[in-house]
Scaffold this motif. Sequence first.
Motif, PDB file in Angstrom:
ATOM      1  N   CYS A  23       6.033  -1.838   5.943  1.00  0.00           N
ATOM      2  CA  CYS A  23       5.490  -2.036   6.067  1.00  0.00           C
ATOM      3  C   CYS A  23       5.670  -3.432   7.211  1.00  0.00           C
ATOM      4  CB  CYS A  23       5.017  -2.931   5.383  1.00  0.00           C
ATOM      5  SG  CYS A  23       2.999  -3.713   5.439  1.00  0.00           S
ATOM      6  N   CYS A  30       2.579  -9.323  -1.979  1.00  0.00           N
ATOM      7  CA  CYS A  30       2.881  -7.661  -2.137  1.00  0.00           C
ATOM      8  C   CYS A  30       4.525  -7.081  -2.028  1.00  0.00           C
ATOM      9  CB  CYS A  30       1.867  -6.578  -1.033  1.00  0.00           C
ATOM     10  SG  CYS A  30       2.786  -5.359  -1.509  1.00  0.00           S
ATOM     11  N   GLY A  69       3.366   1.395   1.759  1.00  0.00           N
ATOM     12  CA  GLY A  69       4.255   0.605   2.869  1.00  0.00           C
ATOM     13  C   GLY A  69       2.481   0.392   3.765  1.00  0.00           C
ATOM     14  N   GLU A  70       2.710   1.194   4.937  1.00  0.00           N
ATOM     15  CA  GLU A  70       1.676   0.438   6.274  1.00  0.00           C
ATOM     16  C   GLU A  70       1.701   2.562   6.697  1.00  0.00           C
ATOM     17  OE1 GLU A  70      -0.820  -0.553   7.282  1.00  0.00           O
ATOM     18  OE2 GLU A  70      -0.809   0.978   8.599  1.00  0.00           O
ATOM     19  N   PRO A  71       0.613   3.177   5.928  1.00  0.00           N
ATOM     20  CA  PRO A  71       0.615   4.460   6.855  1.00  0.00           C
ATOM     21  C   PRO A  71       1.059   4.686   8.233  1.00  0.00           C
ATOM     22  CG  PRO A  71      -1.191   3.714   5.965  1.00  0.00           C
ATOM     23  CD  PRO A  71      -0.750   2.872   5.288  1.00  0.00           C
ATOM     24  N   THR A  97      -4.845   1.178   5.250  1.00  0.00           N
ATOM     25  CA  THR A  97      -4.268   0.604   6.613  1.00  0.00           C
ATOM     26  C   THR A  97      -4.286  -1.156   5.897  1.00  0.00           C
ATOM     27  OG1 THR A  97      -3.863   0.538   8.713  1.00  0.00           O
ATOM     28  CG2 THR A  97      -5.946   1.440   7.715  1.00  0.00           C
ATOM     29  N   HIS A 122      -7.413  -9.646   4.078  1.00  0.00           N
ATOM     30  CA  HIS A 122      -7.730 -11.424   3.133  1.00  0.00           C
ATOM     31  C   HIS A 122      -8.854 -12.324   2.945  1.00  0.00           C
ATOM     32  CE1 HIS A 122      -5.631  -7.749   1.342  1.00  0.00           C
ATOM     33  NE2 HIS A 122      -4.563  -8.756   2.686  1.00  0.00           N
ATOM     34  N   ASN A 159     -11.044  -4.352   1.821  1.00  0.00           N
ATOM     35  CA  ASN A 159     -10.537  -4.740   0.897  1.00  0.00           C
ATOM     36  C   ASN A 159      -9.531  -6.265   0.379  1.00  0.00           C
ATOM     37  OD1 ASN A 159     -10.157  -2.166  -0.998  1.00  0.00           O
ATOM     38  ND2 ASN A 159      -8.096  -2.037  -0.415  1.00  0.00           N
ATOM     39  N   ILE A 188     -10.365  -7.558  -4.864  1.00  0.00           N
ATOM     40  CA  ILE A 188      -9.158  -6.877  -6.337  1.00  0.00           C
ATOM     41  C   ILE A 188      -8.425  -7.755  -6.511  1.00  0.00           C
ATOM     42  CG2 ILE A 188      -7.172  -5.668  -5.718  1.00  0.00           C
ATOM     43  CD1 ILE A 188      -7.832  -4.020  -3.405  1.00  0.00           C
ATOM     44  N   GLU A 189      -9.233  -7.516  -8.059  1.00  0.00           N
ATOM     45  CA  GLU A 189      -8.562  -8.766  -8.795  1.00  0.00           C
ATOM     46  C   GLU A 189      -6.386  -9.276  -8.313  1.00  0.00           C
ATOM     47  OE1 GLU A 189     -10.952  -9.193 -12.684  1.00  0.00           O
ATOM     48  OE2 GLU A 189      -8.743  -8.196 -12.721  1.00  0.00           O
ATOM     49  N   TYR A 190      -6.260 -10.268  -8.704  1.00  0.00           N
ATOM     50  CA  TYR A 190      -4.455 -10.175  -8.019  1.00  0.00           C
ATOM     51  C   TYR A 190      -3.591  -9.278  -9.580  1.00  0.00           C
ATOM     52  CZ  TYR A 190      -0.939 -12.285  -6.695  1.00  0.00           C
ATOM     53  OH  TYR A 190       1.289 -13.013  -5.870  1.00  0.00           O
ATOM     54  N   PHE A 193       2.567  -6.718  -9.338  1.00  0.00           N
ATOM     55  CA  PHE A 193       2.937  -6.178  -8.148  1.00  0.00           C
ATOM     56  C   PHE A 193       3.353  -6.207  -6.935  1.00  0.00           C
ATOM     57  CE2 PHE A 193      -0.428  -3.144  -9.765  1.00  0.00           C
ATOM     58  CZ  PHE A 193       0.573  -2.258 -11.189  1.00  0.00           C
ATOM     59  N   ASP A 194       3.476  -8.298  -7.062  1.00  0.00           N
ATOM     60  CA  ASP A 194       3.879  -9.272  -6.264  1.00  0.00           C
ATOM     61  C   ASP A 194       5.426  -8.941  -5.712  1.00  0.00           C
ATOM     62  OD1 ASP A 194       4.257  -9.991  -8.709  1.00  0.00           O
ATOM     63  OD2 ASP A 194       4.409 -12.381  -7.780  1.00  0.00           O
ATOM     64  N   HIS A 325       3.659  -1.898  -2.159  1.00  0.00           N
ATOM     65  CA  HIS A 325       4.727  -1.531  -1.212  1.00  0.00           C
ATOM     66  C   HIS A 325       5.274  -0.079  -1.496  1.00  0.00           C
ATOM     67  CE1 HIS A 325       8.692  -1.776   0.167  1.00  0.00           C
ATOM     68  NE2 HIS A 325       8.574  -2.305  -0.711  1.00  0.00           N
ATOM     69  N   GLY A 329      -0.904   1.751  -3.432  1.00  0.00           N
ATOM     70  CA  GLY A 329      -1.784   0.622  -3.874  1.00  0.00           C
ATOM     71  C   GLY A 329      -3.166   2.178  -5.189  1.00  0.00           C
TER      72      GLY A 329
HETATM   73  N1  SAM Z   1      -0.580  -1.306   3.957  1.00  0.00           N
HETATM   74  C1  SAM Z   1      -1.843  -1.047   3.693  1.00  0.00           C
HETATM   75  C2  SAM Z   1      -2.721  -1.991   3.384  1.00  0.00           C
HETATM   76  O1  SAM Z   1      -2.091  -3.151   3.414  1.00  0.00           O
HETATM   77  O2  SAM Z   1      -3.480  -2.461   3.094  1.00  0.00           O
HETATM   78  C3  SAM Z   1      -1.886  -0.065   2.013  1.00  0.00           C
HETATM   79  C4  SAM Z   1      -0.788  -0.685   1.197  1.00  0.00           C
HETATM   80  S1  SAM Z   1      -1.088  -1.319   0.398  1.00  0.00           S
HETATM   81  C5  SAM Z   1       0.144  -1.507  -0.925  1.00  0.00           C
HETATM   82  C6  SAM Z   1      -2.733  -1.191  -0.428  1.00  0.00           C
HETATM   83  C7  SAM Z   1      -3.439  -1.879  -1.105  1.00  0.00           C
HETATM   84  O3  SAM Z   1      -3.393  -2.821  -2.460  1.00  0.00           O
HETATM   85  C8  SAM Z   1      -4.376  -3.055  -0.437  1.00  0.00           C
HETATM   86  O4  SAM Z   1      -5.733  -3.287  -0.365  1.00  0.00           O
HETATM   87  C9  SAM Z   1      -3.358  -4.663  -1.017  1.00  0.00           C
HETATM   88  O5  SAM Z   1      -4.482  -5.561  -0.429  1.00  0.00           O
HETATM   89  C10 SAM Z   1      -3.625  -4.054  -2.653  1.00  0.00           C
HETATM   90  N2  SAM Z   1      -2.446  -4.632  -3.269  1.00  0.00           N
HETATM   91  C11 SAM Z   1      -1.266  -4.834  -2.787  1.00  0.00           C
HETATM   92  N3  SAM Z   1      -0.585  -6.173  -3.295  1.00  0.00           N
HETATM   93  C12 SAM Z   1      -1.427  -6.041  -4.451  1.00  0.00           C
HETATM   94  C13 SAM Z   1      -1.681  -6.919  -5.143  1.00  0.00           C
HETATM   95  N4  SAM Z   1      -0.586  -7.624  -6.105  1.00  0.00           N
HETATM   96  N5  SAM Z   1      -2.498  -7.056  -6.448  1.00  0.00           N
HETATM   97  C14 SAM Z   1      -3.586  -6.652  -6.141  1.00  0.00           C
HETATM   98  N6  SAM Z   1      -3.539  -5.772  -4.541  1.00  0.00           N
HETATM   99  C15 SAM Z   1      -2.543  -5.258  -4.293  1.00  0.00           C
END
Ligand code: SAM
Length: 329
Positions: A23, A30, A69-71, A97, A122, A159, A188-190, A193-194, A325, A329
């Motif tokens: 990413c 994340c 990751g970032e597609p 993305t 965000h 998102n 999206i609730e946190y 997966f951090d 990542h 998600g």
């Molecule tokens: N890189 C892309 C992106 O940022 O959208 C796609 C991958 S990202 C892992 C997919 C989604 O998961 C995103 O909307 C991201 O905000 C969300 N995400 C990642 N970590 C998260 C977390 N700890 N809690 C909730 N959502 C999460």
Amino acid sequence: MAVLTDSYGRVARKLRISVTDRCNFRCQFCMPIHPVWLPHSEILTFEETRRVASLFVQMGVDKIRLSGGEPLMRRDIEQLVEQLAAIPGLRQLSMTTNGFLLAEKAPALKRAGLKGITVSLHSLKPERFSEITGGGPFNAVIEGIRVAKSNGFTPLKINAVIMRGCNEDEVADLAALAVEGDVTVRFIEYMPFDGQHHWGMEKVVSGKEILERIRERYELVPAPRPAGSTAQLYKFEDGKGEIGVITSITQPFCSDCDRIRLSADGKIVPCLFDKTGFDLRPLLRTGASDEMILNFMRDAVLRKAPGVETLLKKYEHLEHIRPMHTIGG
Ligand code: SAM
């Protein structure tokens, strides 16, 4: 038609494919600060991904979402999109993305057959956005959303992960983006997966609070929740736009979950909260027949956990299941 059913009677209809673990952002919630990337040799090739995807579609999956990751960091991603879009029986192909490369790639993605796009956004404050995403350029993402709109991607979604003490004050402003109805904003609730280990229950802003914050400015009417949907949707009272809340922590929606995941290195992950997956890559790389792969898929889906709550009870600590990542998600 044969379908993939788990032991609780849920049928897999949606497949999320992580096409890379790499990413170009470092979102606080994340990515680890120093991620260890998968070696290239372990990442599924386009041909392998297409083969697995088409077997899933043969087994009743009709929606595929590409993630990471970032597609958009996966080289020639539009070629994979084109191959997947051509799978007979696939009804919807979409992508999540961060939007950084979207303005540049959107026209080619559209031509290749991508239908829906979800962009993660965000914050509407450029400095805060950059802080949350580890340097992500706000203006490029906004431009990506604009170009995606003008290319007619449907559905187009935003998102936003909401974190206590970070961006909960922007919930109503983010909701405002959805009022006109050309984009759906989903909160999206946190989740734990951090990659940087910041997560704690006290940082979770519940869907209930998110709705209260929006309702201070707008009247909302609940919309019917389609079976298997991750989001509870609400329409603005004027009937045009809609927002959604994804309450994976405070009100998980596992009983009709119809999703299944494929990691970039070829693991089938039946539940987002699983810590491990079922490794399909060895089969793919040792000449296994389609029937052998289908059997493996059936078995992986059959063993899907009942839901987040059960898995969370099993873990000693709720924190830090794995960075998002790696699974998309
Ligand atoms: N890189 C892309 C992106 O940022 O959208 C796609 C991958 S990202 C892992 C997919 C989604 O998961 C995103 O909307 C991201 O905000 C969300 N995400 C990642 N970590 C998260 C977390 N700890 N809690 C909730 N959502 C999460």
